[in-house]
Design an enzyme around this catalytic site. Structure first.
Site, short mmCIF file in Angstrom:
data_model
loop_
_atom_site.label_atom_id
_atom_site.label_comp_id
_atom_site.label_asym_id
_atom_site.label_seq_id
_atom_site.Cartn_x
_atom_site.Cartn_y
_atom_site.Cartn_z
N HIS A 46 0.84 -1.20 0.00
CA HIS A 46 0.00 0.00 0.00
C HIS A 46 0.87 1.25 0.00
O HIS A 46 0.65 2.18 -0.79
CB HIS A 46 -0.91 -0.04 1.23
CG HIS A 46 -1.72 1.19 1.46
ND1 HIS A 46 -3.05 1.29 1.11
CD2 HIS A 46 -1.40 2.38 2.03
CE1 HIS A 46 -3.50 2.50 1.44
NE2 HIS A 46 -2.52 3.18 2.01
N GLU A 47 1.86 1.29 0.89
CA GLU A 47 2.70 2.49 0.99
C GLU A 47 3.57 2.67 -0.25
O GLU A 47 3.78 3.81 -0.70
CB GLU A 47 3.55 2.44 2.26
CG GLU A 47 2.77 2.38 3.57
CD GLU A 47 1.75 3.50 3.73
OE1 GLU A 47 1.95 4.58 3.14
OE2 GLU A 47 0.75 3.29 4.44
N HIS A 61 1.53 4.20 -2.94
CA HIS A 61 1.23 5.62 -2.74
C HIS A 61 2.15 6.51 -3.56
O HIS A 61 1.77 7.63 -3.94
CB HIS A 61 1.36 5.99 -1.26
CG HIS A 61 0.05 5.97 -0.53
ND1 HIS A 61 -1.11 6.51 -1.05
CD2 HIS A 61 -0.29 5.49 0.71
CE1 HIS A 61 -2.10 6.35 -0.18
NE2 HIS A 61 -1.63 5.74 0.89
N GLU A 72 -6.03 6.51 -1.59
CA GLU A 72 -5.98 5.35 -0.69
C GLU A 72 -6.50 4.09 -1.38
O GLU A 72 -5.98 2.98 -1.16
CB GLU A 72 -6.77 5.63 0.59
CG GLU A 72 -6.24 6.78 1.42
CD GLU A 72 -4.84 6.52 1.95
OE1 GLU A 72 -4.46 5.34 2.12
OE2 GLU A 72 -4.12 7.51 2.19
N ASP A 79 -4.56 0.67 -1.96
CA ASP A 79 -5.08 -0.62 -1.49
C ASP A 79 -5.05 -1.66 -2.60
O ASP A 79 -4.62 -2.81 -2.39
CB ASP A 79 -6.52 -0.46 -0.99
CG ASP A 79 -6.60 0.09 0.43
OD1 ASP A 79 -5.57 0.13 1.12
OD2 ASP A 79 -7.71 0.48 0.85
N HIS A 92 -9.77 7.85 3.62
CA HIS A 92 -9.81 6.39 3.57
C HIS A 92 -11.25 5.90 3.45
O HIS A 92 -12.16 6.46 4.06
CB HIS A 92 -9.20 5.78 4.83
CG HIS A 92 -7.74 6.08 5.01
ND1 HIS A 92 -7.29 7.24 5.59
CD2 HIS A 92 -6.63 5.37 4.68
CE1 HIS A 92 -5.97 7.23 5.62
NE2 HIS A 92 -5.54 6.11 5.06
N ARG A 150 -12.36 -1.58 2.05
CA ARG A 150 -10.92 -1.78 1.89
C ARG A 150 -10.60 -3.26 1.71
O ARG A 150 -9.47 -3.62 1.36
CB ARG A 150 -10.15 -1.20 3.08
CG ARG A 150 -10.41 0.28 3.29
CD ARG A 150 -9.42 0.91 4.23
NE ARG A 150 -8.11 1.03 3.61
CZ ARG A 150 -7.09 1.66 4.18
NH1 ARG A 150 -7.25 2.23 5.37
NH2 ARG A 150 -5.93 1.74 3.56
#
Length: 748
Positions: free
Chosen positions: A583-584, A587, A645, A649, A710, A716
């Site tokens: 996920h990060e 980003h 976000e 995801d 989010h 999610r």
């Protein structure tokens, strides 16, 4: 549990035919053997039947007949199961089997090669299995709603505490972390305590000293309001407007330790177009006044980067004495001139605000500014004052009770002295094997993202080369920097900060003054993007991507619990913290992160045709999530505000999945968990979903949807999982099922 509620026939067969001797589920062959043993162990005695009464003979005859019927049914069912197994695994004709179509069988055959003959029986595996079982609701079809299949038990059993607005896995880990910190902070003072540790204990003690706080009552706040010229709503007709000027009150805020950002946000921050240097920034956070830019339009960083000199700003907004304003706030560290560059987030906002401040009565402005001061102070005052804050919180997020005092204080201390607290936590509780394992997962997941960049068909070669360069340049920060354990470094960091075990509000104001000074002093300093101080908040249950550093950070606090355990199988960790790592990383390539290059500078490095294709793919995500409805509050999600976000995801779970498959290829297949009829791939998905088990109060859910970046927890899970054909294949979801839709969205 009804069979059709959980698994299709193909899955039920494969999952009930485990050869593991440790499997606690009753196999039909075991039942058959039990019946035969019970028959043959009956001692046969000559003349026994003839000695029975007629009624006893009838009853025995009926019982014997029933036993043989059971045995016959068992043998028949065992034969069907055996034939079914041979048909699936050996490719026999299965056309005569009822209710089973060829398509699920093909998916099952391809997805589930025969699993290891034994399940994992280690303590880590047993604990992991128990936690999954406790969280699940096996009555839910995973192909209909995987979130509730994975988290239904959590939703049914867990009750949101009165002092919380929501409950999640993050809450659970954070609560456990706070308990550990409490033990450290409440320990008796020691001669071995470092200056930073003493500071932490003093701040905590001042917060816990409710007798002193209640004894002083509202006097600390009254003294502050008096220094600010008085609060008109309290002073009434006695308030004198002639001595009030809003920017003079900002100067007083600066001196007394309150925010400078009640009208607009003034900061010394990284220059996003030259991220090795800092610049003065007037950033307008959304939305405080009617002139503010809508949140949906604030995702374009270029729109918010409007460079002008102080002289140009003065000409544009003559109602505000800008040079005096900046120099007073920056004093005593810097004095700037009219040629100093300033980034203005929304020029029209500042222009209209200048006019608004001129025509608005001073009393109104003063009431607003001193209300903000009061609101910022209430949390550090008496219980009676804090009860007013609680009523407001009840209306906004539904929370009607305060947390235990120690937990509130621990939260304040952790947020205010994060490096000192992080140092204490890392020394006492962090396990180094967690860092090594996280490093390994980061390597695997980064490799999978690189593979995605190499293979996607919508990216031109020039943009692809730049994207690969950016991905390669990402700097990971795992757990904590080594400097965090050096007392001298912490002493240097907090040099000049005064914290006593006395007045809580004064301590908090000192912290604000210290933080503001620390930031403003750095205006002319070159930025070291790898400075340990930027990555020293170890006792935090969260993870971060910084576009200006092009870095990812996973503090020690998140490398535990549902996210990571060294003793459990890798598929559990790749599904949990691996999902977060992916996920990060993603980003850096979502709708916001993609605007920055490998150095962290705001620069358009995309060829036009590729950028257009990216935006088109992002639009699919926007529409998908914008059409999700949170039934509890009957609100649709904001697909625009949550797109970053959501893209992260979707990319993150895909990267983690393929990273685990590669890990298993390199290191060998792992055993599945005991007591659960699932393959290792299915357990990966369950672990990933379990991370997001959570529930909200209606007020909190509504606020999250209206203002948050989010998506709520269920989306999610169901959103990104349904976008991946790999999920549908692993769970044999039929075409058209909610988790196997005909139309999918994918960016990365």
């Amino acid at each position: 549990m009804k069979e059709n509620d959980l698994l299709d026939d193909c899955q039920r067969h494969l999952l009930s035919s485990s050869d593991s001797e440790d499997d606690q589920r009753p196999d039909i062959n075991d039942l058959y053997i039990d019946v035969l043993e019970s028959e043959f162990q009956i001692p046969l005695q000559p003349g026994w039947f003839s000695r029975r009464t007629r009624m006893e003979r009838y009853l025995m005859l009926a019982a014997t007949t029933a036993v043989f019927v059971v045995v016959g049914l068992a043998i028949s069912l065992a034969g069907v199961v055996y034939s079914y197994r041979m048909g699936i695994l050996k490719g026999s004709d299965t056309s005569m089997l009822p209710l089973i179509s060829a398509e699920p069988l093909t998916a099952c055959q391809e997805t589930f090669p025969e699993s290891p003959s034994e399940t994992c029986q280690s303590k880590g595996c047993v604990r992991a299995a128990a936690k999954l079982i406790d969280s699940m609701d096996e009555a839910v079809n995973p192909c209909d709603d995987f979130f509730r299949f994975s988290c239904g038990g959590f939703l049914q059993k867990k009750i949101i505490p009165d002092e919380k607005s929501s409950l999640s896995r993050f809450n659970e880990i954070s609560d456990d972390l706070q308990e550990k910190l409490r033990g450290l902070v409440e320990a008796d003072p020691s001669d071995d305590d470092s200056p930073a540790t003493k500071m932490v204990k003093n701040l905590y003690k001042s917060c816990m000293d409710t007798d002193r706080i209640n004894e002083r009552g509202l006097n600390p706040l009254k003294e502050i309001l008096t220094q600010m010229g008085g609060w008109p709503v309290v002073e009434g007709a006695a308030w004198d407007s002639s001595g009030f000027d809003w920017h003079t009150n900002v100067y007083i805020n600066r001196k007394l330790g309150y925010s400078l950002d009640y009208i607009f946000d003034f900061s010394v921050t990284t220059n996003i177009k030259n991220s090795t240097w800092r610049i003065i920034d007037l950033l307008i956070h959304p939305p405080r006044f009617q002139f503010s830019l809508p949140k949906e339009e604030r995702r374009n960083a270029t729109k918010l980067y409007n460079l002008m000199t102080v002289a140009e700003l003065q000409e544009k907004v003559p109602q505000i004495p800008w040079l005096q304003y900046f120099n007073t706030i920056l004093s005593p560290f810097h004095e700037i001139g009219i040629d100093e560059p300033v980034v203005v987030g929304v020029p029209d906002y500042v222009k209209n605000l200048g006019k608004l401040l001129t025509r608005t009565p001073k009393r109104v402005i003063a009431n607003y500014m001193l209300w903000r001061v009061t609101a910022a102070s209430v949390g550090y005052l008496t219980d009676d004052a804090r009860d007013i804050q609680l009523k407001y919180s009840k209306k906004i997020v539904g929370k009607g009770t305060r947390e235990p005092r120690w937990k509130e204080c621990m939260g304040s201390v952790s947020g205010s002295l994060s490096h000192a607290v992080g140092s204490m936590y890392a020394r006492a509780f962090f396990r180094e094997d967690a860092k090594a394992a996280a490093d390994e997962m980061v390597r695997y997941i980064r490799a999978e993202f690189d593979q995605i960049l190499h293979t996607i068909d919508w990216m031109d070669e020039a943009t692809r080369e730049r994207a690969l360069a950016k991905a390669k340049a990402i700097t990971p920060h795992i757990a904590y920097p080594p400097e965090l354990l050096e007392d001298d470094k912490l002493t240097e960091l907090y040099d000049g900060l005064e914290i006593s075990n006395g007045d809580l509000l004064e301590n908090m104001r000192n912290l604000t003054i210290f933080g503001t000074n620390y930031s403003f002093k750095k205006l002319r300093e070159k930025i070291d993007k790898k400075d340990w101080k930027n990555h020293g908040a170890a006792a935090v249950v969260n993870a971060f991507y910084s576009p200006l550093e092009n870095s990812i950070q996973f503090p020690a606090g998140i490398l535990q619990g549902v996210f990571f355990e060294a003793e459990r199988p890798k598929y559990m960790n790749f599904g949990a913290i691996g999902y977060v790592i992916g996920h990060e990383i993603t980003h850096g390539f979502d709708d916001s992160g993609r605007q920055f290059d490998e150095k962290g500078d705001l620069r358009d490095w995309w060829e036009k045709q590729t950028k257009d294709k990216f935006l088109e793919k992002a639009k699919c995500i926007i529409y998908q999530y914008g059409n999700y409805t949170a039934k509890e509050v009957n609100l649709n999600l904001n697909g625009i505000n949550t797109q970053g976000e959501n893209i992260a995801d979707n990319g993150g779970i895909k990267e983690a999945y393929y990273a685990y498959l590669q890990w298993a290829k390199d290191n060998g297949e792992e055993r599945p968990l005991p007591g659960l009829p699932f393959s290792t791939r299915q357990l990966f998905w369950l672990s990933a979903a379990n991370v997001w088990c959570g529930k909200y109060r209606p007020e909190s859910l509504k606020l999250r949807i209206l203002t948050g970046a989010h998506s709520p927890a269920e989306f999610r899970v169901n959103g990104p999982f349904s976008n991946l054909p790999e999920f549908a294949k692993d769970w044999s979801c039929p075409a058209g099922a909610k988790m196997n839709p005909s139309k999918r969205c994918a960016v990365w």
